[in-house]
Design a protein around this motif. Structure first.
Motif, PDB file in Angstrom:
ATOM      1  N   ALA A 119       0.822  -1.214   0.000  1.00  0.00           N
ATOM      2  CA  ALA A 119       0.000   0.000   0.000  1.00  0.00           C
ATOM      3  C   ALA A 119       0.852   1.258   0.000  1.00  0.00           C
ATOM      4  CB  ALA A 119      -0.927  -0.005   1.219  1.00  0.00           C
ATOM      5  N   ASN A 120       2.070   1.163   0.535  1.00  0.00           N
ATOM      6  CA  ASN A 120       2.970   2.307   0.596  1.00  0.00           C
ATOM      7  C   ASN A 120       3.912   2.393  -0.597  1.00  0.00           C
ATOM      8  OD1 ASN A 120       2.993   3.977   3.392  1.00  0.00           O
ATOM      9  ND2 ASN A 120       2.250   1.892   3.756  1.00  0.00           N
ATOM     10  N   GLY A 121       3.727   1.503  -1.580  1.00  0.00           N
ATOM     11  CA  GLY A 121       4.467   1.633  -2.823  1.00  0.00           C
ATOM     12  C   GLY A 121       5.817   0.967  -2.879  1.00  0.00           C
ATOM     13  N   TYR A 122       6.116   0.046  -1.952  1.00  0.00           N
ATOM     14  CA  TYR A 122       7.416  -0.612  -1.960  1.00  0.00           C
ATOM     15  C   TYR A 122       7.516  -1.702  -3.027  1.00  0.00           C
ATOM     16  CZ  TYR A 122       8.923   1.638   2.344  1.00  0.00           C
ATOM     17  OH  TYR A 122       9.298   2.555   3.279  1.00  0.00           O
ATOM     18  N   GLY A 123       6.398  -2.102  -3.607  1.00  0.00           N
ATOM     19  CA  GLY A 123       6.401  -3.149  -4.614  1.00  0.00           C
ATOM     20  C   GLY A 123       5.023  -3.780  -4.702  1.00  0.00           C
ATOM     21  N   TYR A 124       4.980  -4.924  -5.359  1.00  0.00           N
ATOM     22  CA  TYR A 124       3.727  -5.665  -5.493  1.00  0.00           C
ATOM     23  C   TYR A 124       3.861  -6.992  -4.762  1.00  0.00           C
ATOM     24  CZ  TYR A 124       5.938  -8.973  -8.686  1.00  0.00           C
ATOM     25  OH  TYR A 124       6.740  -9.939  -9.209  1.00  0.00           O
ATOM     26  N   THR A 125       2.747  -7.680  -4.583  1.00  0.00           N
ATOM     27  CA  THR A 125       2.800  -9.045  -4.075  1.00  0.00           C
ATOM     28  C   THR A 125       1.830  -9.900  -4.869  1.00  0.00           C
ATOM     29  OG1 THR A 125       2.825 -10.395  -2.059  1.00  0.00           O
ATOM     30  CG2 THR A 125       0.982  -8.861  -2.307  1.00  0.00           C
ATOM     31  N   LEU A 126       1.960 -11.192  -4.718  1.00  0.00           N
ATOM     32  CA  LEU A 126       1.016 -12.142  -5.295  1.00  0.00           C
ATOM     33  C   LEU A 126       0.230 -12.785  -4.169  1.00  0.00           C
ATOM     34  CD1 LEU A 126       3.266 -13.912  -7.969  1.00  0.00           C
ATOM     35  CD2 LEU A 126       1.610 -12.078  -8.347  1.00  0.00           C
ATOM     36  N   ALA A 127      -1.041 -13.034  -4.410  1.00  0.00           N
ATOM     37  CA  ALA A 127      -1.892 -13.594  -3.356  1.00  0.00           C
ATOM     38  C   ALA A 127      -3.037 -14.377  -3.976  1.00  0.00           C
ATOM     39  CB  ALA A 127      -2.443 -12.481  -2.459  1.00  0.00           C
ATOM     40  N   ASN A 128      -3.585 -15.275  -3.212  1.00  0.00           N
ATOM     41  CA  ASN A 128      -4.814 -15.981  -3.582  1.00  0.00           C
ATOM     42  C   ASN A 128      -5.987 -15.488  -2.746  1.00  0.00           C
ATOM     43  OD1 ASN A 128      -2.388 -17.972  -3.965  1.00  0.00           O
ATOM     44  ND2 ASN A 128      -3.949 -18.639  -5.413  1.00  0.00           N
ATOM     45  N   VAL A 129      -5.701 -15.094  -1.513  1.00  0.00           N
ATOM     46  CA  VAL A 129      -6.712 -14.551  -0.615  1.00  0.00           C
ATOM     47  C   VAL A 129      -7.153 -13.183  -1.115  1.00  0.00           C
ATOM     48  CG1 VAL A 129      -7.073 -13.612   1.693  1.00  0.00           C
ATOM     49  CG2 VAL A 129      -5.945 -15.810   1.411  1.00  0.00           C
ATOM     50  N   THR A 130      -8.445 -12.940  -1.110  1.00  0.00           N
ATOM     51  CA  THR A 130      -8.998 -11.647  -1.496  1.00  0.00           C
ATOM     52  C   THR A 130      -9.837 -11.114  -0.347  1.00  0.00           C
ATOM     53  OG1 THR A 130      -9.094 -12.348  -3.809  1.00  0.00           O
ATOM     54  CG2 THR A 130     -10.360 -10.394  -3.203  1.00  0.00           C
ATOM     55  N   SER A 131      -9.265 -10.244   0.447  1.00  0.00           N
ATOM     56  CA  SER A 131      -9.976  -9.664   1.581  1.00  0.00           C
ATOM     57  C   SER A 131     -11.106  -8.761   1.100  1.00  0.00           C
ATOM     58  CB  SER A 131      -8.999  -8.863   2.450  1.00  0.00           C
ATOM     59  OG  SER A 131      -9.680  -8.122   3.425  1.00  0.00           O
ATOM     60  N   ARG A 132     -12.182  -8.706   1.878  1.00  0.00           N
ATOM     61  CA  ARG A 132     -13.278  -7.794   1.533  1.00  0.00           C
ATOM     62  C   ARG A 132     -12.874  -6.335   1.726  1.00  0.00           C
ATOM     63  NH1 ARG A 132     -18.260 -10.967   4.569  1.00  0.00           N
ATOM     64  NH2 ARG A 132     -18.069 -12.909   3.392  1.00  0.00           N
ATOM     65  N   SER A 133     -11.889  -6.113   2.564  1.00  0.00           N
ATOM     66  CA  SER A 133     -11.387  -4.755   2.779  1.00  0.00           C
ATOM     67  C   SER A 133     -10.185  -4.508   1.888  1.00  0.00           C
ATOM     68  CB  SER A 133     -10.984  -4.563   4.250  1.00  0.00           C
ATOM     69  OG  SER A 133     -10.322  -3.316   4.425  1.00  0.00           O
ATOM     70  N   GLU A 134     -10.131  -3.335   1.272  1.00  0.00           N
ATOM     71  CA  GLU A 134      -8.999  -2.964   0.437  1.00  0.00           C
ATOM     72  C   GLU A 134      -8.004  -2.097   1.194  1.00  0.00           C
ATOM     73  OE1 GLU A 134     -10.707  -1.160  -3.000  1.00  0.00           O
ATOM     74  OE2 GLU A 134     -11.188  -3.084  -3.940  1.00  0.00           O
ATOM     75  N   GLN A 135      -8.182  -1.959   2.491  1.00  0.00           N
ATOM     76  CA  GLN A 135      -7.304  -1.133   3.299  1.00  0.00           C
ATOM     77  C   GLN A 135      -6.222  -1.953   3.975  1.00  0.00           C
ATOM     78  OE1 GLN A 135      -9.915   1.092   5.993  1.00  0.00           O
ATOM     79  NE2 GLN A 135      -9.404   2.948   4.868  1.00  0.00           N
ATOM     80  N   ALA A 136      -5.033  -1.390   4.043  1.00  0.00           N
ATOM     81  CA  ALA A 136      -3.972  -1.942   4.869  1.00  0.00           C
ATOM     82  C   ALA A 136      -4.173  -1.424   6.292  1.00  0.00           C
ATOM     83  CB  ALA A 136      -2.607  -1.508   4.329  1.00  0.00           C
ATOM     84  N   LEU A 137      -3.371  -1.900   7.222  1.00  0.00           N
ATOM     85  CA  LEU A 137      -3.565  -1.526   8.618  1.00  0.00           C
ATOM     86  C   LEU A 137      -3.303  -0.045   8.879  1.00  0.00           C
ATOM     87  CD1 LEU A 137      -2.087  -4.565  10.591  1.00  0.00           C
ATOM     88  CD2 LEU A 137      -4.478  -4.020  10.118  1.00  0.00           C
ATOM     89  N   ASP A 138      -2.527   0.607   8.016  1.00  0.00           N
ATOM     90  CA  ASP A 138      -2.262   2.030   8.219  1.00  0.00           C
ATOM     91  C   ASP A 138      -3.288   2.918   7.521  1.00  0.00           C
ATOM     92  OD1 ASP A 138      -1.586   1.700   5.586  1.00  0.00           O
ATOM     93  OD2 ASP A 138       0.404   2.623   5.735  1.00  0.00           O
ATOM     94  N   GLY A 139      -4.309   2.316   6.930  1.00  0.00           N
ATOM     95  CA  GLY A 139      -5.368   3.080   6.284  1.00  0.00           C
ATOM     96  C   GLY A 139      -5.188   3.284   4.797  1.00  0.00           C
ATOM     97  N   ARG A 140      -3.976   3.064   4.289  1.00  0.00           N
ATOM     98  CA  ARG A 140      -3.769   3.166   2.848  1.00  0.00           C
ATOM     99  C   ARG A 140      -4.418   1.973   2.159  1.00  0.00           C
ATOM    100  NH1 ARG A 140       0.701   5.641   5.101  1.00  0.00           N
ATOM    101  NH2 ARG A 140       1.306   7.629   4.124  1.00  0.00           N
ATOM    102  N   ARG A 141      -4.632   2.118   0.851  1.00  0.00           N
ATOM    103  CA  ARG A 141      -5.415   1.115   0.142  1.00  0.00           C
ATOM    104  C   ARG A 141      -4.572   0.348  -0.882  1.00  0.00           C
ATOM    105  NH1 ARG A 141     -10.889   2.086   0.798  1.00  0.00           N
ATOM    106  NH2 ARG A 141     -11.426   1.091  -1.177  1.00  0.00           N
ATOM    107  N   VAL A 142      -5.013  -0.867  -1.160  1.00  0.00           N
ATOM    108  CA  VAL A 142      -4.391  -1.688  -2.185  1.00  0.00           C
ATOM    109  C   VAL A 142      -5.436  -2.015  -3.248  1.00  0.00           C
ATOM    110  CG1 VAL A 142      -2.730  -2.698  -0.586  1.00  0.00           C
ATOM    111  CG2 VAL A 142      -4.911  -3.853  -0.969  1.00  0.00           C
ATOM    112  N   THR A 143      -4.963  -2.486  -4.386  1.00  0.00           N
ATOM    113  CA  THR A 143      -5.842  -2.845  -5.500  1.00  0.00           C
ATOM    114  C   THR A 143      -5.472  -4.229  -6.003  1.00  0.00           C
ATOM    115  OG1 THR A 143      -6.132  -0.541  -6.182  1.00  0.00           O
ATOM    116  CG2 THR A 143      -6.595  -2.234  -7.828  1.00  0.00           C
TER     117      THR A 143
END
Length: 314
Positions: free
Chosen positions: A234-258
């Protein structure tokens, strides 16, 4: 009480046969699992149960002989309780020790456990969360009864009931250039910094996606904590790969991911219920497996965007 009835059964078999190998043949459980169960009992009870003789089996200590009688009495009492319950009621009851993969537990475990206990008020759940190797080991050692996990390196001695397939996708910060794309390829990602989920077996799965395409990802960071990875992304350090899709798009610091669909034909991860194949399934365990199968599907997953809903969204 931090030991299980199964561990007592392993101890009884070893105490009555005087041999780990003979106990293994008697109850059809691997010798390492029996040895581990006995060591855990000794540690929990703070007493030595056996004298180990090299190549000559086991001898019960004086304390071990007393514990053997008490263990047999406990098993008899437990069997009597189950017999009485079966004779007087069709209710599912008892405590179930449930393990769940760390990446799935925050979303799936709370709602699944509460719904099961609501359906079966006489049942209780003791939850655990850990990585794949520990969950599989826990099933073999009888420290957990069932695991909610992925179909990653499931050994032959484990029964796996598949529930739902989760396709892999890329996760980027909401301001990342790739966030505006409907899909992305591994070739587009390979030069970008990957924040890798560095957990046993899981990391191998993600790396294998690139290796299959003859690619070598650029690993920027490695973390075993999913929340740290999400916040870094969320802070722009890179991307990740995941299979889990959380209903929330927010990270713990309030920034968002897509979430961005990963183009191509890639092996999904399958969520399922894992149990030890050699052990007879109790009514409680069978009820939980049936409940999980009814509760988790392509159209609904607790705490997550289910695959069918994700397709509709696009």
């Amino acid at each position: 009480m931090r030991f299980t009835l199964r561990q007592l059964e392993y101890f009884i078999a070893a105490g009555e046969t005087g041999s780990i190998s003979q106990a293994s043949e008697r109850i059809n459980i691997s010798s390492p699992s029996i040895s581990t169960a006995i060591s855990q009992l000794e540690q929990e009870l703070e007493v030595q149960l056996f004298v180990r003789h090299h190549a000559q089996g086991l001898s019960l200590t004086p304390a071990g002989r007393v514990m053997l009688m008490e263990a047999k009495r406990l098993i008899e009492q437990a069997e009597a309780m189950y017999s009485a319950a079966t004779a007087t009621s069709e209710e599912v009851r008892g405590q179930l020790n449930i393990g769940c993969l760390t990446t799935l537990a925050p979303m799936i475990l709370p709602e699944l456990a509460l719904s099961f206990m609501s359906a079966f008020p006489k049942a209780s759940i003791r939850p655990f969360a850990d990585h794949q190797e520990t969950l599989l080991s826990g099933l073999h050692k009888a420290t957990i009864d069932v695991a909610i996990t992925y179909d990653l390196q499931i050994p032959q001695g484990i029964d796996f009931l598949p529930l739902v397939d989760l396709p892999v996708h890329a996760v980027v910060g909401e301001t990342h250039p790739l966030a505006r794309q409907s899909a992305v390829t591994l070739q587009e990602l390979v030069e970008l910094p990957l924040i890798l989920l560095d957990m046993p077996i899981s990391a191998e799965y993600f790396m294998a996606l690139f290796l299959k395409e003859g690619l070598q990802p650029t690993i920027g960071f490695r973390f075993s904590q999913p929340d740290v990875i999400r916040t870094m992304v969320a802070n722009g350090y890179g991307y990740t790969l995941a299979n889990v899709t959380s209903r929330s798009e927010q990270a713990l610091d309030g920034r968002r991911v897509t979430r961005v669909r990963l183009a191509g034909d890639h092996r999904p991860m399958t969520i399922g219920v894992a149990t030890l194949k050699q052990l007879r399934k109790s009514r409680l365990l069978s009820a939980f497996s049936a409940h999980a199968r009814a509760f988790i599907s392509d159209s609904y997953i607790p705490g997550m965007v289910a695959p069918a809903m994700g397709h509709k969204r696009r």
